[in-house]
Design a protein around this motif. Structure first.
Motif, PDB file in Angstrom:
ATOM      1  N   GLN A  27      -0.159  -1.445  -0.954  1.00  0.00           N
ATOM      2  CA  GLN A  27      -1.177  -1.946  -1.876  1.00  0.00           C
ATOM      3  C   GLN A  27      -0.555  -2.794  -2.976  1.00  0.00           C
ATOM      4  N   SER A  28      -1.313  -3.777  -3.416  1.00  0.00           N
ATOM      5  CA  SER A  28      -0.929  -4.571  -4.577  1.00  0.00           C
ATOM      6  C   SER A  28      -1.400  -3.872  -5.846  1.00  0.00           C
ATOM      7  N   ARG A  44      -0.169  -1.016 -13.178  1.00  0.00           N
ATOM      8  CA  ARG A  44       1.180  -1.583 -13.028  1.00  0.00           C
ATOM      9  C   ARG A  44       2.238  -0.662 -13.617  1.00  0.00           C
ATOM     10  N   TRP A  58       8.757  -1.231  -4.010  1.00  0.00           N
ATOM     11  CA  TRP A  58       8.043  -2.470  -4.327  1.00  0.00           C
ATOM     12  C   TRP A  58       8.806  -3.637  -3.739  1.00  0.00           C
ATOM     13  N   LYS A  61       5.453  -7.691  -4.190  1.00  0.00           N
ATOM     14  CA  LYS A  61       4.009  -7.875  -4.129  1.00  0.00           C
ATOM     15  C   LYS A  61       3.291  -6.569  -3.822  1.00  0.00           C
ATOM     16  N   PHE A  62       3.793  -5.841  -2.827  1.00  0.00           N
ATOM     17  CA  PHE A  62       3.126  -4.615  -2.399  1.00  0.00           C
ATOM     18  C   PHE A  62       3.967  -3.383  -2.714  1.00  0.00           C
TER      19      PHE A  62
END
Length: 251
Positions: A27-28, A44, A58, A61-62
């Motif tokens: 997932q982002s 974040r 990480w 991006k994902f």
């Protein structure tokens, strides 16, 4: 418990972890924020903290969870006496019948496997302690939902339509509720390819000495090897025998 006693950061971190599922393994930040209900900045920070602590990775991006997160579930399962009690009984049952057997508990609208004895792979996904499946379309889930007060079972099902895993899955909550009533009357639940085409299963409740439903026990077989009536005729007596054994073992 008052809100002053709660750690909001821990609660947010747990909410982030729970967004990762078999359907969403990568997932982002935006996807995690949407799934958890947190704003992007908070999501974040949680994700970067999990990465720093070794619970996530990480690629720029994902994010994906690492095997380290399994320590949380493993610690929980290890502290529960039920998995330790049922595993030898499951092993003996599966050796006797030559089919896979499992025990699960209810968590919200899902079942969580706490013990499993696998003889043959009958599902496309690998099942193990900690695995989760929808309660509404599994034999063990229906046994556990049927043990709840009717209004509580309705609440857990929600308004519907329920997710369909196969073309045979019941998606109308009222249809599921009627099936739960039948489970209560029969004392067992049959599932005919509602969770995966080619899989049939039969489940009974695991009862404490006082008759309280504490878990569910099932046997899963290939649909090519057993009809629903075969499940009742050949496997239900073994399940009921194990049910009685476990009831005498559980306080």
């Amino acid at each position: 418990m008052s809100e002053r006693d709660m750690m909001s950061g821990l609660a947010k971190g747990l909410a982030v972890i729970e967004t990762f599922t078999a359907d969403r393994p990568r997932q982002s930040i935006a996807e995690v924020a949407a799934a958890s209900g947190l704003d992007r900045a908070t999501a974040r920070r949680c994700l970067l903290t999990l990465t720093h602590q070794g619970y996530a990775e990480w690629d720029g991006k994902f994010f994906t969870l690492t095997p380290r997160v399994l320590r949380l579930g493993t610690a929980c399962l290890a502290a529960m006496p039920l998995p330790q009690l049922v595993q030898p009984v499951l092993d003996a049952l599966s050796d006797e019948i030559g089919e896979s057997s499992s025990v699960s508990i209810l968590d919200g609208d899902e079942i969580v496997y706490i013990a499993r004895a696998a003889q043959q792979k009958v599902m496309s996904i690998a099942l193990m302690p900690g695995s989760r499946l929808p309660a509404h379309c599994t034999s063990m889930g229906r046994v556990l939902l049927a043990a709840l007060p009717e209004e509580e079972a309705r609440r857990r099902l929600g308004p519907g339509p329920l997710p369909a895993r196969t073309p045979l899955t019941l998606t109308d909550p009222e249809a599921v509720m009627r099936r739960l009533a039948q489970v209560r009357a029969d004392g067992h639940a049959l599932n005919d390819q509602e969770i995966e085409i080619g899989l049939r299963s039969i489940a009974v409740p695991v009862l404490s000495a006082r008759g309280k439903v504490v878990a569910a026990l099932n046997i899963g077989v290939s649909a090519a090897r057993a009809t629903p009536e075969d499940l009742r005729r050949h496997f239900l007596p073994a399940l009921l025998r194990v049910q009685d054994t476990l009831r005498r073992m559980l306080g």
